[in-house]
Design a protein around this motif. Structure first.
Motif, PDB file in Angstrom:
ATOM      1  N   SER A   1       0.823  -1.229   0.000  1.00 19.19           N
ATOM      2  CA  SER A   1       0.000   0.000   0.000  1.00 19.19           C
ATOM      3  C   SER A   1       0.844   1.261   0.000  1.00 19.19           C
ATOM      4  CB  SER A   1      -0.961   0.032   1.205  1.00 19.19           C
ATOM      5  OG  SER A   1      -1.825  -1.081   1.177  1.00 19.19           O
ATOM      6  N   GLY A   2       2.165   1.135   0.054  1.00 22.73           N
ATOM      7  CA  GLY A   2       3.033   2.287  -0.054  1.00 22.73           C
ATOM      8  C   GLY A   2       3.102   3.121   1.212  1.00 22.73           C
ATOM      9  N   VAL A   3       3.519   4.381   1.056  1.00 25.09           N
ATOM     10  CA  VAL A   3       3.668   5.302   2.185  1.00 25.09           C
ATOM     11  C   VAL A   3       2.891   6.585   1.887  1.00 25.09           C
ATOM     12  CG1 VAL A   3       5.922   4.378   2.821  1.00 25.09           C
ATOM     13  CG2 VAL A   3       5.795   6.270   1.199  1.00 25.09           C
ATOM     14  N   TRP A   4       2.568   7.325   2.972  1.00 26.80           N
ATOM     15  CA  TRP A   4       1.855   8.590   2.809  1.00 26.80           C
ATOM     16  C   TRP A   4       2.746   9.619   2.103  1.00 26.80           C
ATOM     17  CZ3 TRP A   4      -3.125   8.317   3.657  1.00 26.80           C
ATOM     18  CH2 TRP A   4      -3.629   7.407   4.609  1.00 26.80           C
ATOM     19  N   GLN A   5       2.158  10.287   1.125  1.00 21.66           N
ATOM     20  CA  GLN A   5       2.894  11.307   0.385  1.00 21.66           C
ATOM     21  C   GLN A   5       2.831  12.668   1.076  1.00 21.66           C
ATOM     22  OE1 GLN A   5       4.785  10.442  -2.214  1.00 21.66           O
ATOM     23  NE2 GLN A   5       4.077   8.353  -1.741  1.00 21.66           N
ATOM     24  N   ASP A   6       1.786  12.869   1.864  1.00 21.32           N
ATOM     25  CA  ASP A   6       1.679  14.109   2.625  1.00 21.32           C
ATOM     26  C   ASP A   6       1.204  13.769   4.030  1.00 21.32           C
ATOM     27  OD1 ASP A   6      -1.491  15.134   1.082  1.00 21.32           O
ATOM     28  OD2 ASP A   6      -0.810  13.256   2.006  1.00 21.32           O
TER      29      ASP A   6
ATOM     30  N   ASP B   1      -3.516  13.436  12.919  1.00 15.84           N
ATOM     31  CA  ASP B   1      -3.250  11.997  13.139  1.00 15.84           C
ATOM     32  C   ASP B   1      -1.734  11.756  13.073  1.00 15.84           C
ATOM     33  OD1 ASP B   1      -4.726   8.932  11.813  1.00 15.84           O
ATOM     34  OD2 ASP B   1      -3.161   9.268  13.341  1.00 15.84           O
ATOM     35  N   PRO B   2      -1.110  11.329  14.190  1.00 19.05           N
ATOM     36  CA  PRO B   2       0.353  11.111  14.163  1.00 19.05           C
ATOM     37  C   PRO B   2       0.793   9.936  13.304  1.00 19.05           C
ATOM     38  CG  PRO B   2      -0.585  10.365  16.252  1.00 19.05           C
ATOM     39  CD  PRO B   2      -1.689  11.078  15.508  1.00 19.05           C
TER      40      PRO B   2
ATOM     41  N   ALA C   1       4.081  12.087   6.330  1.00 14.67           N
ATOM     42  CA  ALA C   1       4.753  11.794   5.066  1.00 14.67           C
ATOM     43  C   ALA C   1       5.887  10.792   5.297  1.00 14.67           C
ATOM     44  CB  ALA C   1       5.286  13.078   4.449  1.00 14.67           C
ATOM     45  N   GLY C   2       5.895   9.710   4.497  1.00 17.46           N
ATOM     46  CA  GLY C   2       6.922   8.683   4.603  1.00 17.46           C
ATOM     47  C   GLY C   2       6.532   7.512   5.472  1.00 17.46           C
ATOM     48  N   TYR C   3       5.432   7.657   6.296  1.00 16.97           N
ATOM     49  CA  TYR C   3       4.958   6.548   7.132  1.00 16.97           C
ATOM     50  C   TYR C   3       4.163   5.560   6.274  1.00 16.97           C
ATOM     51  CZ  TYR C   3       6.298   8.652  11.591  1.00 16.97           C
ATOM     52  OH  TYR C   3       6.996   9.147  12.646  1.00 16.97           O
ATOM     53  N   ALA C   4       4.142   4.290   6.674  1.00 20.29           N
ATOM     54  CA  ALA C   4       3.439   3.255   5.924  1.00 20.29           C
ATOM     55  C   ALA C   4       1.930   3.455   6.030  1.00 20.29           C
ATOM     56  CB  ALA C   4       3.820   1.880   6.438  1.00 20.29           C
TER      57      ALA C   4
END
Length: 461
Positions: A313-318, A323-324, A328-331
């Protein structure tokens, strides 16, 4: 003056410190004068040899430099105390002058050599603790380990090997190219041979200047009841004979003549050709398995690293300020499937670390990894790695599959998992049975090698 010297000598023989102090009050320079002649009856030498610790301490307090005075044989008081095994005196002398541990007598031996030859265990410990480098001193290309074997001092040998812990030191050769295993086999020191083969990194097939391995040395000597046990020990450790094509016909003429004149034929056990062939095939099989494990482990490690850095599912782009878990960069999987993400992360990490462990062990070059048992352990680690990566794949597909299809997928996966568990159980059981069969056949193989025909002058008996 002669009377004073005689009284000093008698005081040193008796170990009488009171008499020594009285003589020093009469003549403060008496000890210095006595040592000028380098005689063998110098007071500190005599007292050290006889173990008179109080007398020795009185001299060292007043004249510590006398610990460095040699006698006519270039022996220091420490040489004599070490040879006699007076550990307390040795400690006092070493405390006064630690460098005396390295001093050599006329034969080139330091105090540690003399203590090892005599088997003075406590003295050896004291000297090695004071100056560990003294153990590496070589006498006519013989190390202290050679002296221990020559004089059959096994306990001292064990201590020195454990304390120094150096592969090259254990495998040092003397002037004839003999290692300590050559000497132990030649003298048929059964307990020493057991220790060297089981507890050290001795090279069992090292050859001396004549090209003889330890097994060759055994074959050339007179036969006795210890030979069968020694052959079993050497064979089990992988020893072989360098001269395998027969016996007296392949050795130099002078050695052949000596064997015939003494009427003691060296009975050289010949290993059957089929045993050598089996051993070679076994080594080739192990090499192929190790190479295969290396390739597979590298591939799995690459997959695990890629999956860990780029999760399903990738990582958050922003990021999200509220929500902690949505930065960006978190799964993304942490937010949508927190429980499954923990399973994914643990299994992926187990697979990654397992395969890295396999790679590290295979490239380490450790000798024990050439055994079937340790190859079996590597196979078990690989089983753990593949199972972990399978669960990682399962979780990834589960997360990426929409809800309606997920129920059907769950049914299919349950069946697949049952097949997978059965297959893995079958593989582990099969390898375990194969390993037990291998170990059960080893005594029979060794027995066949030991009981093979003995060749004398190219005739079997």
């Amino acid at each position: 003056m002669e009377k004073t010297n005689r009284l000093l000598y008698e005081a040193s023989v008796e170990g009488n410190p009171t008499a020594l102090l009285n003589l020093l009050q009469e003549d403060p320079l008496i000890l210095d004068r006595v040592t000028l002649n380098n005689n063998d009856d110098m007071p500190l030498h005599v007292a050290s040899m006889l173990g008179h610790i109080d007398f020795v301490k009185e001299i060292l307090i007043r004249k510590p430099h006398l610990a460095m005075e040699p006698d006519s044989q270039r022996r220091l008081p420490l040489h004599l105390a070490s040879a006699k095994g007076h550990a307390v005196v040795v400690k006092a002398l070493v405390s006064a002058s630690p460098d005396t541990c390295l001093a050599r007598d006329r034969d080139g031996r330091n105090p540690l050599h003399l203590a090892a030859i005599k088997g003075r265990y406590d003295v050896v410990k004291e000297l090695v603790h004071a100056r560990p480098h003294a153990a590496r001193a070589v006498v006519q290309q013989e190390t202290i380990l050679h002296l221990c074997v020559k004089y059959n001092q096994l306990e001292v040998l064990k201590f020195l090997v454990e304390r120094v812990d150096d592969h090259e030191f254990v495998n040092s050769k003397d002037t004839d190219g003999n290692t300590i295993l050559h000497l132990a086999v030649a003298d048929k020191q059964l307990e020493t041979i057991k220790f060297l083969l089981l507890d050290t990194t001795i090279e069992v097939n090292a050859s001396n200047t004549n090209g003889d391995t330890p097994m060759d040395i055994l074959a050339q000597g007179p036969r006795d009841v210890k030979d069968e046990q020694i052959i079993q020990l050497l064979t089990r450790a992988g020893a072989f004979e360098m001269k395998t094509e027969g016996f007296l016909g392949e050795v130099p003429l002078n050695r052949k003549k000596m064997a015939l004149d003494s009427s003691k034929y060296s009975k050289k056990p010949r290993v059957p050709s089929h045993f050598k062939k089996d051993s070679k095939n076994d080594d080739d099989w192990l090499d192929k398995k190790r190479n295969t494990l290396m390739v597979v482990a590298s591939l799995i490690a690459t997959m695990a690293f890629q999956a860990g850095t780029n999760p399903p599912s990738g990582v958050w782009q922003d990021g999200s300020s509220t929500d902690p878990t949505r930065r960006a960069g978190y799964a993304v999987m942490v937010y949508n499937h927190p429980n499954l993400y923990h399973v994914f992360l643990v299994c992926n990490t187990v697979g990654f670390v397992s395969t890295l462990s396999i790679i590290l062990l295979l490239i380490s070059g450790l000798p024990f990894l050439k055994h079937r048992f340790f190859l079996w352990i590597l196979m078990v680690i690989m089983w753990i790695a593949t199972s972990s990566m399978s669960i990682t794949y399962l979780v990834s597909i589960w997360v990426l599959t929409p809800k309606p299809e997920a129920e059907t997928f769950r049914t299919v996966v349950n069946g697949i998992m049952l097949v997978w568990i059965g297959l893995m159980t079958l593989l582990v059981a099969g390898h375990s049975i194969q390993l037990m069969n291998f170990f059960s056949k080893q005594p029979f193989r060794r027995k066949k090698a030991i009981l093979s025909p003995i060749v004398i002058n190219n005739a079997e008996i």
